[in-house]
Design a protein around this motif. Structure first.
Motif, PDB file in Angstrom:
ATOM      1  N   LEU A 140     -62.744 -17.688  -7.152  1.00 33.12           N
ATOM      2  CA  LEU A 140     -63.550 -16.564  -6.885  1.00 33.12           C
ATOM      3  C   LEU A 140     -63.080 -15.560  -5.863  1.00 33.12           C
ATOM      4  O   LEU A 140     -62.755 -16.185  -4.685  1.00 33.12           O
ATOM      5  N   THR A 184     -67.666 -13.151  -3.063  1.00 32.10           N
ATOM      6  CA  THR A 184     -68.553 -13.088  -4.205  1.00 32.10           C
ATOM      7  C   THR A 184     -69.742 -13.951  -4.075  1.00 32.10           C
ATOM      8  O   THR A 184     -69.669 -15.207  -3.860  1.00 32.10           O
ATOM      9  N   GLN A 242     -72.259 -12.556  -9.195  1.00 38.41           N
ATOM     10  CA  GLN A 242     -71.624 -13.117 -10.250  1.00 38.41           C
ATOM     11  C   GLN A 242     -72.569 -13.359 -11.501  1.00 38.41           C
ATOM     12  O   GLN A 242     -72.062 -13.138 -12.756  1.00 38.41           O
ATOM     13  N   ARG A 294     -73.199  -9.994 -13.274  1.00 40.44           N
ATOM     14  CA  ARG A 294     -71.663  -9.528 -14.268  1.00 40.44           C
ATOM     15  C   ARG A 294     -71.778 -10.388 -15.382  1.00 40.44           C
ATOM     16  O   ARG A 294     -71.452  -9.945 -16.421  1.00 40.44           O
ATOM     17  N   GLN A 295     -72.186 -11.842 -15.303  1.00 41.60           N
ATOM     18  CA  GLN A 295     -71.997 -12.707 -16.550  1.00 41.60           C
ATOM     19  C   GLN A 295     -73.020 -11.956 -17.446  1.00 41.60           C
ATOM     20  O   GLN A 295     -72.772 -12.250 -18.779  1.00 41.60           O
ATOM     21  N   GLU A 336     -65.395 -10.438 -19.206  1.00 43.05           N
ATOM     22  CA  GLU A 336     -66.044 -10.726 -17.789  1.00 43.05           C
ATOM     23  C   GLU A 336     -65.758  -9.292 -16.831  1.00 43.05           C
ATOM     24  O   GLU A 336     -66.994  -9.390 -15.968  1.00 43.05           O
TER      25      GLU A 336
END
Length: 316
Positions: free
Chosen positions: A61, A65, A70, A73-74, A231
């Motif tokens: 990553l 981040t 994270q 976004r997932q 992603e």
């Protein structure tokens, strides 16, 4: 900057990701007997055999981040892909056997997907796949969720990567770094916000997009081609999804877009996203200490960039 990982350290990282995915699967009530690693690069991809579930565990990553960003976004990726699957769009869908949420375990944030049989030996026809990208864009136009402008593609990665590369002259020479910074100074203002982009490119529409070369992220299966790896799903110009693929790809896409009643690609925007794509590759070198193969993989792009015009010949 951290020292480059050794082969043993990378193997240990993969083993930790595999163990985390296995434990998470069992916690979710899945039958996990012999989990196996299917792929290992930026993410470790694990099949929780015999369950028809594949877990993607990001392990490499960009600096800065955090887990919350994270996971957000997932979650966005899972929502976009689930919606596409409901519309009948050919995608690798989230697993229906577990909640549609990112799973945290042992410092990792991971997502669960349906296992699909696919041919890893098939020679992809990226040119023909550009025709399919137009179909994807047509479907995405109706996505009802909110996707910030070029947010998930993480343009900040360029700024952070170039800053980190100042400490890695063995990966990028100071003269190259200076050129990259000057190019980014020219290009960044055009994509920092939707308002700035639309002021520079009036009439070029914005819509939900895949965000990460959808023509490349397609799996060939017995039932047909499936789009994968959303992603970086975001909103932006459709040209972003065609960056780096060349003039023939643009021609193929345009023909398919016309047939679907979509707009064709804007040449200036294509030059912009191509130039930004090169800088993302340059900045990606900052991740080479975590993933040493990147240095060799990016080398041909760097050679073309050095020989090419400033900022890819883009002019405001």
């Amino acid at each position: 900057m951290p020292a480059a990982v050794t082969a043993q350290q990378r193997a240990d990282r993969t083993a930790r990701a595999l163990a985390a995915a296995t434990a998470a699967g069992r916690d979710l009530g899945l039958d996990v007997g012999a989990a196996t690693v299917l792929h290992d690069a930026f993410s470790v991809v694990v099949h929780l055999s015999p369950s028809p579930v594949v877990v993607r565990v990001p392990t490499v990553l960009p600096g800065g981040t955090d887990v919350e960003t994270q996971a957000a976004r997932q979650r966005s990726e899972l929502d976009v892909v689930a919606w596409l699957a409901e519309q009948g769009v050919p995608v690798v869908a989230p697993s229906p056997l577990v909640p549609r949420e990112p799973v945290r375990r042992d410092g990792f944030s991971m997502t669960c997907w349906q296992l699909v049989e696919h041919d890893t030996t098939a020679e992809p026809d990226y040119l023909d796949r550009c025709r399919l990208v137009a179909d994807l864009h047509l479907a995405l136009r109706s996505y009802p969720g909110a996707l910030p402008f070029l947010d998930a593609v993480d343009l900040g990665m360029i700024t952070r990567g170039l800053a980190d590369l100042a400490e890695l002259p063995e990966l990028l020479a100071p003269a190259d770094l200076e050129r990259a910074r000057r190019e980014w100074d020219v290009l960044a203002p055009l994509v920092r916000s939707r308002q700035e982009f639309e002021a520079a490119f009036p009439g070029v529409g914005i819509q939900p997009i895949h965000g990460d070369a959808p023509a490349v992220n397609i799996l060939t299966t017995p039932g047909g081609d499936l789009f994968a790896d959303f992603e970086l799903a975001t909103s932006g110009p459709v040209e972003w999804d065609l960056a780096f693929l060349g003039a023939d790809a643009a021609t193929t896409y345009d023909a398919a877009a016309r047939a679907l009643g979509l707009r064709t690609l804007d040449d200036r925007v294509l030059r912009l996203v191509d130039a930004i794509g090169v800088l993302r590759s340059v900045a990606c070198l900052a991740l080479a200490p975590q993933l040493p193969m990147l240095a060799e993989a990016v080398a041909p792009v760097l050679d073309r960039w050095r020989d090419g015009p400033f900022a890819g010949g883009f002019e405001r």
